[in-house]
Design a protein around this motif. Sequence first.
Motif, PDB file in Angstrom:
ATOM      1  N   PRO A   1       0.819  -1.214   0.000  1.00  0.00           N
ATOM      2  CA  PRO A   1       0.000   0.000   0.000  1.00  0.00           C
ATOM      3  C   PRO A   1       0.855   1.266   0.000  1.00  0.00           C
ATOM      4  CG  PRO A   1       0.035  -0.972   2.185  1.00  0.00           C
ATOM      5  CD  PRO A   1       0.761  -1.917   1.277  1.00  0.00           C
ATOM      6  N   LYS A   2       0.353   2.296  -0.689  1.00  0.00           N
ATOM      7  CA  LYS A   2       1.064   3.574  -0.731  1.00  0.00           C
ATOM      8  C   LYS A   2       0.067   4.680  -1.060  1.00  0.00           C
ATOM      9  CE  LYS A   2       5.051   5.826  -2.908  1.00  0.00           C
ATOM     10  NZ  LYS A   2       4.468   7.126  -3.111  1.00  0.00           N
ATOM     11  N   TYR A   3       0.095   5.730  -0.264  1.00  0.00           N
ATOM     12  CA  TYR A   3      -0.758   6.883  -0.543  1.00  0.00           C
ATOM     13  C   TYR A   3      -0.115   7.757  -1.602  1.00  0.00           C
ATOM     14  CZ  TYR A   3      -3.959   5.917   3.268  1.00  0.00           C
ATOM     15  OH  TYR A   3      -4.906   5.331   4.069  1.00  0.00           O
ATOM     16  N   ASP A   4      -0.950   8.271  -2.530  1.00  0.00           N
ATOM     17  CA  ASP A   4      -0.415   9.162  -3.553  1.00  0.00           C
ATOM     18  C   ASP A   4      -0.403  10.595  -3.031  1.00  0.00           C
ATOM     19  OD1 ASP A   4      -3.009  10.213  -3.824  1.00  0.00           O
ATOM     20  OD2 ASP A   4      -3.381   9.260  -5.756  1.00  0.00           O
ATOM     21  N   GLU A   5      -0.007  11.519  -3.881  1.00  0.00           N
ATOM     22  CA  GLU A   5       0.126  12.923  -3.479  1.00  0.00           C
ATOM     23  C   GLU A   5      -1.213  13.572  -3.130  1.00  0.00           C
ATOM     24  OE1 GLU A   5       0.189  12.699  -8.053  1.00  0.00           O
ATOM     25  OE2 GLU A   5       1.063  11.589  -6.386  1.00  0.00           O
ATOM     26  N   TYR A   6      -2.325  12.920  -3.490  1.00  0.00           N
ATOM     27  CA  TYR A   6      -3.656  13.453  -3.181  1.00  0.00           C
ATOM     28  C   TYR A   6      -4.293  12.745  -1.989  1.00  0.00           C
ATOM     29  CZ  TYR A   6      -2.899  15.277  -7.852  1.00  0.00           C
ATOM     30  OH  TYR A   6      -2.343  15.898  -8.941  1.00  0.00           O
ATOM     31  N   GLY A   7      -3.550  11.881  -1.332  1.00  0.00           N
ATOM     32  CA  GLY A   7      -4.065  11.180  -0.165  1.00  0.00           C
ATOM     33  C   GLY A   7      -4.914   9.967  -0.484  1.00  0.00           C
ATOM     34  N   ARG A   8      -4.849   9.482  -1.726  1.00  0.00           N
ATOM     35  CA  ARG A   8      -5.611   8.286  -2.112  1.00  0.00           C
ATOM     36  C   ARG A   8      -4.733   7.051  -1.952  1.00  0.00           C
ATOM     37  NH1 ARG A   8      -7.431  11.306  -7.409  1.00  0.00           N
ATOM     38  NH2 ARG A   8      -5.262  10.841  -7.783  1.00  0.00           N
ATOM     39  N   LEU A   9      -5.345   5.996  -1.409  1.00  0.00           N
ATOM     40  CA  LEU A   9      -4.604   4.759  -1.202  1.00  0.00           C
ATOM     41  C   LEU A   9      -4.475   3.998  -2.516  1.00  0.00           C
ATOM     42  CD1 LEU A   9      -3.207   2.845   0.763  1.00  0.00           C
ATOM     43  CD2 LEU A   9      -5.435   1.778   1.200  1.00  0.00           C
ATOM     44  N   GLY A  10      -3.258   3.730  -2.893  1.00  0.00           N
ATOM     45  CA  GLY A  10      -2.969   2.949  -4.084  1.00  0.00           C
ATOM     46  C   GLY A  10      -2.045   1.799  -3.711  1.00  0.00           C
ATOM     47  N   THR A  11      -1.411   1.218  -4.714  1.00  0.00           N
ATOM     48  CA  THR A  11      -0.559   0.050  -4.489  1.00  0.00           C
ATOM     49  C   THR A  11       0.691   0.111  -5.346  1.00  0.00           C
ATOM     50  OG1 THR A  11      -2.534  -1.290  -4.096  1.00  0.00           O
ATOM     51  CG2 THR A  11      -0.514  -2.485  -4.574  1.00  0.00           C
ATOM     52  N   ILE A  12       1.807  -0.244  -4.733  1.00  0.00           N
ATOM     53  CA  ILE A  12       3.017  -0.519  -5.496  1.00  0.00           C
ATOM     54  C   ILE A  12       3.006  -2.029  -5.712  1.00  0.00           C
ATOM     55  CG2 ILE A  12       5.542  -0.457  -5.566  1.00  0.00           C
ATOM     56  CD1 ILE A  12       4.252   2.321  -5.518  1.00  0.00           C
ATOM     57  N   VAL A  13       2.933  -2.446  -6.972  1.00  0.00           N
ATOM     58  CA  VAL A  13       2.914  -3.868  -7.308  1.00  0.00           C
ATOM     59  C   VAL A  13       4.324  -4.278  -7.700  1.00  0.00           C
ATOM     60  CG1 VAL A  13       2.028  -5.623  -8.884  1.00  0.00           C
ATOM     61  CG2 VAL A  13       0.508  -3.797  -8.084  1.00  0.00           C
ATOM     62  N   TYR A  14       4.838  -5.259  -6.968  1.00  0.00           N
ATOM     63  CA  TYR A  14       6.152  -5.808  -7.285  1.00  0.00           C
ATOM     64  C   TYR A  14       5.958  -7.093  -8.075  1.00  0.00           C
ATOM     65  CZ  TYR A  14       8.181  -2.585  -3.919  1.00  0.00           C
ATOM     66  OH  TYR A  14       8.575  -1.451  -3.258  1.00  0.00           O
ATOM     67  N   GLU A  15       6.526  -7.119  -9.265  1.00  0.00           N
ATOM     68  CA  GLU A  15       6.544  -8.323 -10.082  1.00  0.00           C
ATOM     69  C   GLU A  15       7.992  -8.791 -10.184  1.00  0.00           C
ATOM     70  OE1 GLU A  15       2.830  -7.662 -13.194  1.00  0.00           O
ATOM     71  OE2 GLU A  15       4.873  -7.642 -13.958  1.00  0.00           O
ATOM     72  N   LEU A  16       8.190  -9.935 -10.809  1.00  0.00           N
ATOM     73  CA  LEU A  16       9.546 -10.448 -10.984  1.00  0.00           C
ATOM     74  C   LEU A  16      10.443  -9.450 -11.706  1.00  0.00           C
ATOM     75  CD1 LEU A  16       9.195 -14.225 -11.894  1.00  0.00           C
ATOM     76  CD2 LEU A  16      10.269 -13.208  -9.879  1.00  0.00           C
ATOM     77  N   TYR A  17       9.921  -8.826 -12.773  1.00  0.00           N
ATOM     78  CA  TYR A  17      10.761  -7.971 -13.599  1.00  0.00           C
ATOM     79  C   TYR A  17      10.281  -6.533 -13.699  1.00  0.00           C
ATOM     80  CZ  TYR A  17      12.240 -12.641 -14.868  1.00  0.00           C
ATOM     81  OH  TYR A  17      12.666 -13.939 -14.797  1.00  0.00           O
ATOM     82  N   ASN A  18       9.146  -6.213 -13.086  1.00  0.00           N
ATOM     83  CA  ASN A  18       8.580  -4.870 -13.186  1.00  0.00           C
ATOM     84  C   ASN A  18       8.015  -4.425 -11.858  1.00  0.00           C
ATOM     85  OD1 ASN A  18       8.789  -4.392 -16.128  1.00  0.00           O
ATOM     86  ND2 ASN A  18       7.400  -6.146 -16.247  1.00  0.00           N
ATOM     87  N   THR A  19       7.843  -3.110 -11.740  1.00  0.00           N
ATOM     88  CA  THR A  19       7.170  -2.521 -10.589  1.00  0.00           C
ATOM     89  C   THR A  19       6.167  -1.510 -11.134  1.00  0.00           C
ATOM     90  OG1 THR A  19       9.195  -2.752  -9.295  1.00  0.00           O
ATOM     91  CG2 THR A  19       7.492  -1.332  -8.388  1.00  0.00           C
ATOM     92  N   TYR A  20       4.940  -1.565 -10.606  1.00  0.00           N
ATOM     93  CA  TYR A  20       3.883  -0.682 -11.081  1.00  0.00           C
ATOM     94  C   TYR A  20       3.283   0.114  -9.937  1.00  0.00           C
ATOM     95  CZ  TYR A  20       4.078  -3.767 -15.133  1.00  0.00           C
ATOM     96  OH  TYR A  20       4.506  -4.503 -16.207  1.00  0.00           O
ATOM     97  N   ASN A  21       2.810   1.297 -10.264  1.00  0.00           N
ATOM     98  CA  ASN A  21       2.075   2.134  -9.329  1.00  0.00           C
ATOM     99  C   ASN A  21       0.609   2.051  -9.758  1.00  0.00           C
ATOM    100  OD1 ASN A  21       1.172   4.066  -7.567  1.00  0.00           O
ATOM    101  ND2 ASN A  21       2.702   5.605  -8.142  1.00  0.00           N
ATOM    102  N   VAL A  22      -0.217   1.362  -8.973  1.00  0.00           N
ATOM    103  CA  VAL A  22      -1.613   1.114  -9.351  1.00  0.00           C
ATOM    104  C   VAL A  22      -2.540   1.971  -8.486  1.00  0.00           C
ATOM    105  CG1 VAL A  22      -3.393  -0.660  -9.621  1.00  0.00           C
ATOM    106  CG2 VAL A  22      -0.997  -1.227 -10.037  1.00  0.00           C
ATOM    107  N   GLU A  23      -3.580   2.516  -9.114  1.00  0.00           N
ATOM    108  CA  GLU A  23      -4.488   3.433  -8.431  1.00  0.00           C
ATOM    109  C   GLU A  23      -5.494   2.750  -7.507  1.00  0.00           C
ATOM    110  OE1 GLU A  23      -6.242   6.040 -11.316  1.00  0.00           O
ATOM    111  OE2 GLU A  23      -4.284   6.577 -12.144  1.00  0.00           O
TER     112      GLU A  23
END
Length: 158
Positions: free
Chosen positions: A18-40
Amino acid sequence: MERMEEYIIMEETAALVPKYDEYGRLGTIVYELYNTYNVERSPKEIMQQSCRYYGSTYEGKVHAAKHILGIRQMVPVSVCEALQLYFFPTCSPDSDRCIWIAQSHIKTIQRYEKKKTKVILKNKQELIVDMQKGTLEGKMYKTAMLIFTLQQRMMNNY
């Protein structure tokens, strides 16, 4: 890091943090084997959406895991048995601090500071989790028991 509105768990998914964005909304940092994504979406929303995608409900998966394991809270979830996607929560799934970790992507765990644990993923990424090493090992054990029980039941039906 690439931004995404939605995300479906797959074999490469290692952790949902879990990670809050700059607007205070809870999102997710997704860790994959070869990639990392910031999901809303929040980690729990990703879990719910992924369970639906694979033909079930998050609530059904939680209820089944509680029944199989005989425990009441913070149960591991089998997102998709066919793809062997099993995740466990680090605390209450309703908490905005809950990290979901894929059992299959853990390489090792180590004590870290007083009440924290370092999770080293197979791709060498590291996560620091607010939980003692023994507690995390217990969660891994419960997840392994869920995997074993479901696999045994599937094999006994063929």
